[in-house]
Design a protein around this motif. Structure first.
Motif, PDB file in Angstrom:
ATOM      1  N   SER A 188       0.784  -1.240  -0.133  1.00 47.38           N
ATOM      2  CA  SER A 188      -0.115   0.044  -0.019  1.00 47.38           C
ATOM      3  C   SER A 188       0.755   1.500   0.041  1.00 47.38           C
ATOM      4  N   GLU A 189       0.191   2.380  -0.324  1.00 46.53           N
ATOM      5  CA  GLU A 189       1.121   3.544  -0.350  1.00 46.53           C
ATOM      6  C   GLU A 189       1.699   3.896   1.293  1.00 46.53           C
ATOM      7  N   THR A 190       0.981   3.569   2.187  1.00 45.94           N
ATOM      8  CA  THR A 190       1.513   3.628   3.711  1.00 45.94           C
ATOM      9  C   THR A 190       2.626   2.700   3.820  1.00 45.94           C
ATOM     10  N   GLN A 191       2.433   1.383   3.610  1.00 44.59           N
ATOM     11  CA  GLN A 191       3.515   0.522   3.687  1.00 44.59           C
ATOM     12  C   GLN A 191       5.064   1.016   2.816  1.00 44.59           C
ATOM     13  N   PHE A 192       4.717   1.096   1.603  1.00 47.52           N
ATOM     14  CA  PHE A 192       5.801   1.693   0.747  1.00 47.52           C
ATOM     15  C   PHE A 192       6.307   2.773   1.208  1.00 47.52           C
ATOM     16  N   GLY A 193       5.819   3.868   1.959  1.00 47.30           N
ATOM     17  CA  GLY A 193       6.355   4.843   2.440  1.00 47.30           C
ATOM     18  C   GLY A 193       7.280   4.398   3.439  1.00 47.30           C
ATOM     19  N   THR A 194       6.753   3.685   4.456  1.00 48.96           N
ATOM     20  CA  THR A 194       7.570   3.055   5.301  1.00 48.96           C
ATOM     21  C   THR A 194       8.781   2.526   4.922  1.00 48.96           C
ATOM     22  N   VAL A 195       8.816   1.554   3.848  1.00 54.74           N
ATOM     23  CA  VAL A 195       9.939   0.800   3.511  1.00 54.74           C
ATOM     24  C   VAL A 195      10.738   1.721   2.420  1.00 54.74           C
ATOM     25  N   ALA A 196      10.400   2.829   1.937  1.00 59.54           N
ATOM     26  CA  ALA A 196      11.210   3.705   1.097  1.00 59.54           C
ATOM     27  C   ALA A 196      12.044   4.553   2.051  1.00 59.54           C
ATOM     28  N   GLU A 197      11.448   4.965   3.191  1.00 62.38           N
ATOM     29  CA  GLU A 197      12.336   5.663   4.049  1.00 62.38           C
ATOM     30  C   GLU A 197      13.557   4.931   4.543  1.00 62.38           C
ATOM     31  N   THR A 198      13.382   3.454   4.711  1.00 57.49           N
ATOM     32  CA  THR A 198      14.493   2.687   5.336  1.00 57.49           C
ATOM     33  C   THR A 198      15.429   2.603   4.289  1.00 57.49           C
ATOM     34  N   LEU A 199      14.884   2.280   2.949  1.00 54.71           N
ATOM     35  CA  LEU A 199      16.001   1.988   1.784  1.00 54.71           C
ATOM     36  C   LEU A 199      16.755   3.248   1.550  1.00 54.71           C
ATOM     37  N   GLN A 200      15.965   4.586   1.430  1.00 59.60           N
ATOM     38  CA  GLN A 200      16.704   5.742   0.972  1.00 59.60           C
ATOM     39  C   GLN A 200      17.873   5.961   2.008  1.00 59.60           C
ATOM     40  N   ARG A 201      17.363   5.823   3.384  1.00 60.39           N
ATOM     41  CA  ARG A 201      18.556   6.089   4.394  1.00 60.39           C
ATOM     42  C   ARG A 201      19.609   5.230   4.331  1.00 60.39           C
ATOM     43  N   ASN A 202      19.282   3.827   4.251  1.00 60.49           N
ATOM     44  CA  ASN A 202      20.537   2.722   4.172  1.00 60.49           C
ATOM     45  C   ASN A 202      21.149   3.077   2.883  1.00 60.49           C
ATOM     46  N   LEU A 203      20.471   3.231   1.788  1.00 57.82           N
ATOM     47  CA  LEU A 203      21.143   3.726   0.750  1.00 57.82           C
ATOM     48  C   LEU A 203      22.509   4.776   0.903  1.00 57.82           C
ATOM     49  N   ALA A 204      21.956   5.845   1.466  1.00 62.80           N
ATOM     50  CA  ALA A 204      22.877   7.170   1.887  1.00 62.80           C
ATOM     51  C   ALA A 204      23.914   6.528   2.630  1.00 62.80           C
ATOM     52  N   THR A 205      23.509   5.851   3.599  1.00 66.79           N
ATOM     53  CA  THR A 205      24.529   5.296   4.679  1.00 66.79           C
ATOM     54  C   THR A 205      25.592   4.504   3.954  1.00 66.79           C
ATOM     55  N   SER A 206      25.075   3.456   3.024  1.00 69.23           N
ATOM     56  CA  SER A 206      25.985   2.870   2.551  1.00 69.23           C
ATOM     57  C   SER A 206      27.027   3.354   1.564  1.00 69.23           C
ATOM     58  N   ILE A 207      26.409   4.275   0.862  1.00 69.50           N
ATOM     59  CA  ILE A 207      27.501   5.347   0.051  1.00 69.50           C
ATOM     60  C   ILE A 207      28.396   5.872   0.824  1.00 69.50           C
ATOM     61  N   SER A 208      28.022   6.367   2.160  1.00 66.48           N
ATOM     62  CA  SER A 208      28.952   7.427   3.046  1.00 66.48           C
ATOM     63  C   SER A 208      29.768   6.523   3.417  1.00 66.48           C
ATOM     64  N   LEU A 209      29.401   5.369   4.165  1.00 75.62           N
ATOM     65  CA  LEU A 209      30.484   4.170   4.455  1.00 75.62           C
ATOM     66  C   LEU A 209      31.508   3.903   3.516  1.00 75.62           C
ATOM     67  N   TYR A 210      31.067   3.780   2.315  1.00 77.87           N
ATOM     68  CA  TYR A 210      31.941   3.477   1.301  1.00 77.87           C
ATOM     69  C   TYR A 210      33.214   4.415   1.118  1.00 77.87           C
ATOM     70  N   LEU A 211      32.536   5.885   1.031  1.00 80.45           N
ATOM     71  CA  LEU A 211      33.514   6.945   1.227  1.00 80.45           C
ATOM     72  C   LEU A 211      34.465   7.089   2.136  1.00 80.45           C
ATOM     73  N   LYS A 212      33.914   6.766   3.323  1.00 76.78           N
ATOM     74  CA  LYS A 212      34.628   6.948   4.442  1.00 76.78           C
ATOM     75  C   LYS A 212      35.737   5.919   4.590  1.00 76.78           C
ATOM     76  N   PHE A 213      35.347   4.738   4.306  1.00 73.17           N
ATOM     77  CA  PHE A 213      36.620   3.634   4.278  1.00 73.17           C
ATOM     78  C   PHE A 213      37.419   4.179   3.243  1.00 73.17           C
ATOM     79  N   LYS A 214      37.161   4.744   2.084  1.00 73.35           N
ATOM     80  CA  LYS A 214      38.281   5.015   1.200  1.00 73.35           C
ATOM     81  C   LYS A 214      38.864   6.436   1.512  1.00 73.35           C
ATOM     82  N   LYS A 215      38.380   7.067   2.514  1.00 67.18           N
ATOM     83  CA  LYS A 215      38.973   8.308   2.859  1.00 67.18           C
ATOM     84  C   LYS A 215      40.127   7.889   3.901  1.00 67.18           C
ATOM     85  N   TYR A 216      39.738   6.719   4.764  1.00 67.45           N
ATOM     86  CA  TYR A 216      40.774   6.315   5.716  1.00 67.45           C
ATOM     87  C   TYR A 216      41.648   5.384   4.721  1.00 67.45           C
ATOM     88  N   HIS A 217      41.462   4.897   3.978  1.00 64.52           N
ATOM     89  CA  HIS A 217      42.407   4.040   3.386  1.00 64.52           C
ATOM     90  C   HIS A 217      43.225   4.840   2.516  1.00 64.52           C
TER      91      HIS A 217
END
Length: 213
Positions: A60-89
């Protein structure tokens, strides 16, 4: 009837069909919700062209909104974690240079696939990732350092703290999306949590080396 009257009447009969097409979803149904701009986590719900064509499969639209919020946040977090490991590398110096320089890239290889997987999961459910640099910074729970950190212990301790937060986030989000009747995304998160926990354990073990104190 004048020519102008006939033109006006023809235009008025065509207008409803055009409006109907604009509000149809990709499966021919009416959209379950309207685009409401920045209130939604993903770019698919911004008020832009063709967003009325989005549907969310079995969610449903409500269910999608819940799932989308987590996916967007975790996507951004994964990209940032990748960049942080590279920075320290790039910045690591001292006796642990070779070990950590190589280890960081090994950890990146395990984290990197999750970036595309999470983005494509959001798209598969009718969303669209917000991926501009400002969006990544806004949604991510991991901050990429702007300063130069060369000390091995400072780097590792910072990464352990980040991974603790990220691992817990995946665990919590797995339950959240499962409650929103999306067990497929929950399974993804469980796998990512296991990977993050393993990397955290390895970095924590490195900190036990007395030479790092």
């Amino acid at each position: 009837m004048t020519k102008n009257s006939r033109s006006s009447k023809a235009a008025s009969t065509k207008a409803p069909a055009k409006a109907e097409r604009a509000t149809a979803t990709s499966d021919g149904k009416k959209p379950s919700g309207k685009a409401t701009g920045t209130a939604h986590a993903d770019a698919a719900h911004l008020s832009t062209t063709n967003n009325a064509l989005v549907d969310h499969a079995y969610l449903s639209e409500t269910q999608f909104g819940t799932v989308a919020e987590t996916l967007q946040r975790n996507l951004a977090t994964s990209i940032s974690l990748y960049l942080k490991f590279k920075k320290y590398h790039w910045d690591i110096r001292g006796r642990f240079f070779r070990d950590l320089h190589l280890a960081y890239d090994e950890f990146i290889e395990e984290i990197f696939p999750s970036i595309d997987e999470q983005a494509e999961r959001l798209v598969a459910l009718g969303g669209s990732p917000a991926a501009a640099p400002a969006d990544i910074e806004r949604y991510s729970v991991v901050k990429v350092p702007t300063e130069t950190v060369r000390d091995a212990r400072a780097q590792v301790a910072d990464l352990v703290q980040d991974l603790t937060r990220v691992g817990k986030g995946y665990r919590d989000d797995s339950k959240t999306v499962d409650d929103a009747e999306d067990p497929a995304t929950a399974d993804m998160y469980n796998g990512y949590a296991q990977t993050v926990d393993k990397i955290r354990w390895m970095l924590q073990a490195i900190m036990d080396d007395e030479q790092m104190n």
